[in-house]
Design an enzyme around this catalytic site. Structure first.
Site, PDB file in Angstrom:
ATOM      1  N   ASN A  70       0.803  -1.228   0.000  1.00  0.00           N
ATOM      2  CA  ASN A  70       0.000   0.000   0.000  1.00  0.00           C
ATOM      3  C   ASN A  70       0.833   1.274   0.000  1.00  0.00           C
ATOM      4  O   ASN A  70       0.296   2.357  -0.149  1.00  0.00           O
ATOM      5  CB  ASN A  70      -0.992  -0.016   1.165  1.00  0.00           C
ATOM      6  CG  ASN A  70      -2.073  -1.070   0.949  1.00  0.00           C
ATOM      7  OD1 ASN A  70      -2.175  -1.641  -0.137  1.00  0.00           O
ATOM      8  ND2 ASN A  70      -2.846  -1.353   1.974  1.00  0.00           N
ATOM      9  N   CYS A 119     -15.923  -4.038  -4.464  1.00  0.00           N
ATOM     10  CA  CYS A 119     -15.156  -5.279  -4.307  1.00  0.00           C
ATOM     11  C   CYS A 119     -15.760  -6.010  -3.104  1.00  0.00           C
ATOM     12  O   CYS A 119     -16.723  -5.568  -2.503  1.00  0.00           O
ATOM     13  CB  CYS A 119     -13.679  -4.972  -4.102  1.00  0.00           C
ATOM     14  SG  CYS A 119     -13.350  -4.199  -2.533  1.00  0.00           S
ATOM     15  N   ARG A 165     -16.703   0.980  -3.146  1.00  0.00           N
ATOM     16  CA  ARG A 165     -15.455   1.735  -2.972  1.00  0.00           C
ATOM     17  C   ARG A 165     -15.611   3.081  -3.696  1.00  0.00           C
ATOM     18  O   ARG A 165     -15.110   3.285  -4.771  1.00  0.00           O
ATOM     19  CB  ARG A 165     -14.280   0.931  -3.526  1.00  0.00           C
ATOM     20  CG  ARG A 165     -14.139  -0.475  -2.940  1.00  0.00           C
ATOM     21  CD  ARG A 165     -13.721  -0.524  -1.487  1.00  0.00           C
ATOM     22  NE  ARG A 165     -12.404  -0.006  -1.242  1.00  0.00           N
ATOM     23  CZ  ARG A 165     -11.271  -0.729  -1.298  1.00  0.00           C
ATOM     24  NH1 ARG A 165     -11.337  -1.980  -1.665  1.00  0.00           N
ATOM     25  NH2 ARG A 165     -10.104  -0.175  -1.045  1.00  0.00           N
ATOM     26  N   ASP A 222      -7.243  -3.488   7.940  1.00  0.00           N
ATOM     27  CA  ASP A 222      -6.600  -4.575   7.188  1.00  0.00           C
ATOM     28  C   ASP A 222      -6.081  -5.697   8.081  1.00  0.00           C
ATOM     29  O   ASP A 222      -5.608  -6.710   7.566  1.00  0.00           O
ATOM     30  CB  ASP A 222      -5.452  -4.026   6.326  1.00  0.00           C
ATOM     31  CG  ASP A 222      -5.974  -3.112   5.242  1.00  0.00           C
ATOM     32  OD1 ASP A 222      -5.161  -2.374   4.648  1.00  0.00           O
ATOM     33  OD2 ASP A 222      -7.190  -3.124   5.001  1.00  0.00           O
ATOM     34  N   ARG A 245      -2.403 -11.328  -4.161  1.00  0.00           N
ATOM     35  CA  ARG A 245      -2.440  -9.881  -4.431  1.00  0.00           C
ATOM     36  C   ARG A 245      -1.595  -9.128  -3.421  1.00  0.00           C
ATOM     37  O   ARG A 245      -1.047  -8.088  -3.729  1.00  0.00           O
ATOM     38  CB  ARG A 245      -3.890  -9.370  -4.351  1.00  0.00           C
ATOM     39  CG  ARG A 245      -4.789  -9.879  -5.453  1.00  0.00           C
ATOM     40  CD  ARG A 245      -6.086  -9.138  -5.438  1.00  0.00           C
ATOM     41  NE  ARG A 245      -5.834  -7.692  -5.385  1.00  0.00           N
ATOM     42  CZ  ARG A 245      -6.776  -6.800  -5.152  1.00  0.00           C
ATOM     43  NH1 ARG A 245      -8.014  -7.192  -4.959  1.00  0.00           N
ATOM     44  NH2 ARG A 245      -6.508  -5.522  -5.116  1.00  0.00           N
TER      45      ARG A 245
HETATM   46  C1  EPZ Z   1      -6.495   2.021   1.332  1.00  0.00           C
HETATM   47  O1  EPZ Z   1      -7.634   1.936   0.495  1.00  0.00           O
HETATM   48  C2  EPZ Z   1      -5.864   0.644   1.307  1.00  0.00           C
HETATM   49  N1  EPZ Z   1      -5.495   0.289  -0.061  1.00  0.00           N
HETATM   50  C3  EPZ Z   1      -6.831  -0.400   1.864  1.00  0.00           C
HETATM   51  O2  EPZ Z   1      -6.121  -1.640   1.917  1.00  0.00           O
HETATM   52  C4  EPZ Z   1      -7.219   0.004   3.283  1.00  0.00           C
HETATM   53  O3  EPZ Z   1      -8.152  -0.932   3.781  1.00  0.00           O
HETATM   54  C5  EPZ Z   1      -7.819   1.410   3.270  1.00  0.00           C
HETATM   55  O4  EPZ Z   1      -6.879   2.338   2.679  1.00  0.00           O
HETATM   56  C6  EPZ Z   1      -8.164   1.910   4.666  1.00  0.00           C
HETATM   57  O5  EPZ Z   1      -7.010   1.915   5.449  1.00  0.00           O
HETATM   58  C7  EPZ Z   1      -4.397   0.852  -0.613  1.00  0.00           C
HETATM   59  O6  EPZ Z   1      -3.718   1.655   0.001  1.00  0.00           O
HETATM   60  C8  EPZ Z   1      -4.044   0.418  -2.005  1.00  0.00           C
HETATM   61  P1  EPZ Z   1      -9.963   4.755   1.986  1.00  0.00           P
HETATM   62  P2  EPZ Z   1      -8.467   3.285   0.123  1.00  0.00           P
HETATM   63  O7  EPZ Z   1     -10.197   5.699   0.862  1.00  0.00           O
HETATM   64  O8  EPZ Z   1      -7.579   4.457   0.085  1.00  0.00           O
HETATM   65  C9  EPZ Z   1     -14.584   5.582   2.217  1.00  0.00           C
HETATM   66  C10 EPZ Z   1      -5.762  -3.924   1.540  1.00  0.00           C
HETATM   67  O9  EPZ Z   1      -6.294  -4.937   2.011  1.00  0.00           O
HETATM   68  N2  EPZ Z   1     -14.336   6.463   1.075  1.00  0.00           N
HETATM   69  O10 EPZ Z   1      -9.051   5.170   3.102  1.00  0.00           O
HETATM   70  O11 EPZ Z   1      -9.276   2.956  -1.064  1.00  0.00           O
HETATM   71  C11 EPZ Z   1     -14.371   4.103   1.885  1.00  0.00           C
HETATM   72  O12 EPZ Z   1     -15.544   3.545   1.333  1.00  0.00           O
HETATM   73  C12 EPZ Z   1      -6.609  -2.736   1.123  1.00  0.00           C
HETATM   74  O13 EPZ Z   1      -4.518  -3.793   1.362  1.00  0.00           O
HETATM   75  C13 EPZ Z   1     -15.367   7.291   0.634  1.00  0.00           C
HETATM   76  O14 EPZ Z   1     -16.475   7.282   1.174  1.00  0.00           O
HETATM   77  O15 EPZ Z   1      -9.413   3.391   1.403  1.00  0.00           O
HETATM   78  C14 EPZ Z   1     -14.044   3.514   3.222  1.00  0.00           C
HETATM   79  O16 EPZ Z   1     -15.231   3.288   3.937  1.00  0.00           O
HETATM   80  C15 EPZ Z   1      -8.094  -3.006   1.316  1.00  0.00           C
HETATM   81  N3  EPZ Z   1     -15.131   8.110  -0.424  1.00  0.00           N
HETATM   82  C16 EPZ Z   1     -13.256   4.631   3.915  1.00  0.00           C
HETATM   83  O17 EPZ Z   1     -13.593   5.849   3.211  1.00  0.00           O
HETATM   84  C17 EPZ Z   1     -13.915   8.160  -1.060  1.00  0.00           C
HETATM   85  O18 EPZ Z   1     -13.747   8.946  -2.014  1.00  0.00           O
HETATM   86  C18 EPZ Z   1     -11.753   4.486   3.891  1.00  0.00           C
HETATM   87  O19 EPZ Z   1     -11.388   4.285   2.550  1.00  0.00           O
HETATM   88  C19 EPZ Z   1     -12.880   7.308  -0.594  1.00  0.00           C
HETATM   89  C20 EPZ Z   1     -13.112   6.476   0.485  1.00  0.00           C
END
Ligand code: EPZ
Length: 421
Positions: A23, A116, A121, A308, A400
């Site tokens: 990440n 997913c 997402r 995670d 992955r």
């Molecule tokens: C990152 O995803 C990680 N992936 C995820 O890891 C991790 O679970 C997540 O951060 C939270 O820590 C990578 O870094 C590649 P978020 P990201 O935007 O950035 C909501 C793994 O297993 N949200 O921080 O996509 C979202 O739905 C993966 O390695 C919105 O509502 O996560 C979630 O509920 C899985 N609108 C929360 O925020 C947006 O525009 C946090 O999501 C973006 C997010």
């Protein structure tokens, strides 16, 4: 498709080296697009998601070569602004090329990531941030198109909505802001170590950034960025997974090439659960310290307990005497591992965003189905302690995000092998 077969009941002992962070490296690979010059990134793990990002960079017109953990990216002058559906649908993190392409080319077109296994997402916060930098947003035919109206201009952005902070939205806005005119302030920025690592790489490229790791990041736009060299931080989620592997098998493992300070909340919960974790500079020794005790966990943005590692913590809770309550506040339906753990005899009851886990004496090995990356890891952990054989199917989910997982577990004494399904 492959499957993994595990014979449970062996205590894991020995030493294991953690790989570079998935990440952290994915957004860093996207950031390399911000210059035409070559960047060199080391400690890169060989994972499906990393190989997908290499394909994506190449499809955008960049030269990208990954050999023995060393990635060389040379975007050159002829980048294309389109990230195609066939690649984006397999990896949500592809969305983080939006910011760099917009900053470099003044436009970008990325397939909407879709949902997913762990839930919808959305990318509304990404778009809110880019729009605040003077970009125009259009969504059509399953693609999001962003275009700078004139030039990107810095501004004050509160990157929050119905939810707390967003990791990749913070990354996207920070990357775009590096080449915007003027100053950008991101309020409610994500504080994850992976965001900090990206900021460090951007600064080596010549970006002007302060405040990373705090909820307020300030970026002063510059005219041009240059190539840089960077070593990716260790994968804190892989490290945490091995801490839980030692705890659940009652073993004794030295986890090396990790950053203990990235796992304070997790190590705190392991201590409360009766697991002994000794922290050293770039390693930690973990072993059981008497009877396991139930703990309650709530997942929240960093530095709190990471989502995670929620599934892995639940695997330990299923064999911990007493009742543990695990509440998932990041992805409220990230419980695909619950029915599969149930097939192994676990007693887990879902109440909205919480899982009530009644510890059982023994899990029994069974064929189970992986659904997402971290749920798969939880099923492997449960298999390590279950009576008899556990067969985890669809292990491409594991591939992955975990490099050489079977080899690493085998070196610690686990009985684990991979077979073609
Ligand atoms: C990152 O995803 C990680 N992936 C995820 O890891 C991790 O679970 C997540 O951060 C939270 O820590 C990578 O870094 C590649 P978020 P990201 O935007 O950035 C909501 C793994 O297993 N949200 O921080 O996509 C979202 O739905 C993966 O390695 C919105 O509502 O996560 C979630 O509920 C899985 N609108 C929360 O925020 C947006 O525009 C946090 O999501 C973006 C997010």
């Amino acid at each position: 498709m492959d499957k993994i077969i595990i014979e449970g009941g062996r205590r894991l002992k020995g030493e294991v080296d953690i790989s570079g962070s998935k990440n952290a490296v994915l957004p860093i690979m996207a950031a390399a697009l911000l210059t035409e010059e070559e960047s060199v990134v080391t400690n890169v793990p060989s994972l499906w998601d990393v190989h997908t990002m290499v394909k994506l960079l190449r499809s955008l017109g960049a030269k990208a070569i990954l050999e023995n953990g060393c990635l060389k990216v040379k975007p050159g002058k002829n980048l294309k602004p389109l990230a195609p559906y066939k690649l984006v649908k397999t990896m949500r993190a592809s969305v983080c090329v939006l910011g760099p392409l917009l900053a470099r080319l003044g436009e970008a077109e990325v397939s909407l990531p879709g949902g997913c296994a762990i839930g919808p997402r959305p990318i509304d916060l990404h778009l809110k941030g880019l729009e605040a930098l003077n970009a125009e947003i259009m969504i059509e035919h399953g693609y999001v198109k962003v275009r700078a109206k004139t030039k990107l201009r810095g501004s004050e952005i509160y990157l929050g909505g119905g939810y707390g902070s967003s990791v990749l939205a913070t990354d996207n806005v920070m990357m775009a802001a590096t080449l915007a005119y003027g100053k950008t302030v991101i309020e409610n920025a994500a504080c994850e170590p992976e965001v900090v690592d990206l900021a460090k790489f951007l600064r080596k490229m010549g970006a002007k950034i302060v405040g990373e790791g705090s909820p307020r990041i300030e970026i002063e736009g510059v005219r041009k960025l240059h190539g840089a060299e960077h070593q990716v931080i260790p994968d804190r989620i892989e490290a945490g997974t091995f801490l839980y592997a030692a705890a659940i098998t009652g073993g004794d493992i030295l986890v090396r090439k990790m950053e203990p300070s990235h796992l304070n909340a997790v190590i705190d919960k392991l201590h409360q659960a009766g697991v002994r974790v000794e922290k050293f500079k770039n390693s930690a020794r973990v072993r059981k310290n008497g009877r396991l005790k139930p703990v309650d966990i709530t997942t929240l943005p960093y530095p709190a307990f990471p989502t995670d590692l929620q599934a892995q913590a639940m695997a330990l809770a299923t064999v911990t005497p007493g009742i543990s309550v695990i509440t998932e506040k990041i992805y409220p339906n990230r419980f695909m591992h619950v029915p599969e753990l149930g097939r192994m005899g676990a007693k887990v009851f879902l109440e909205g965003p919480s899982a009530i886990v009644h510890g059982v004496k023994k899990l029994s090995g069974a064929p189970v189905m992986a659904s997402d990356l971290r749920a798969s890891a939880a099923l492997v952990l449960a298999g390590l302690v279950a009576e008899g054989a556990t067969e985890v199917q669809r292990v491409y989910h594991l591939d992955r995000g975990y490099e050489n997982l079977e080899q690493k577990l085998t070196s610690l004494g686990a009985s684990i092998r991979r077979e073609k399904e």
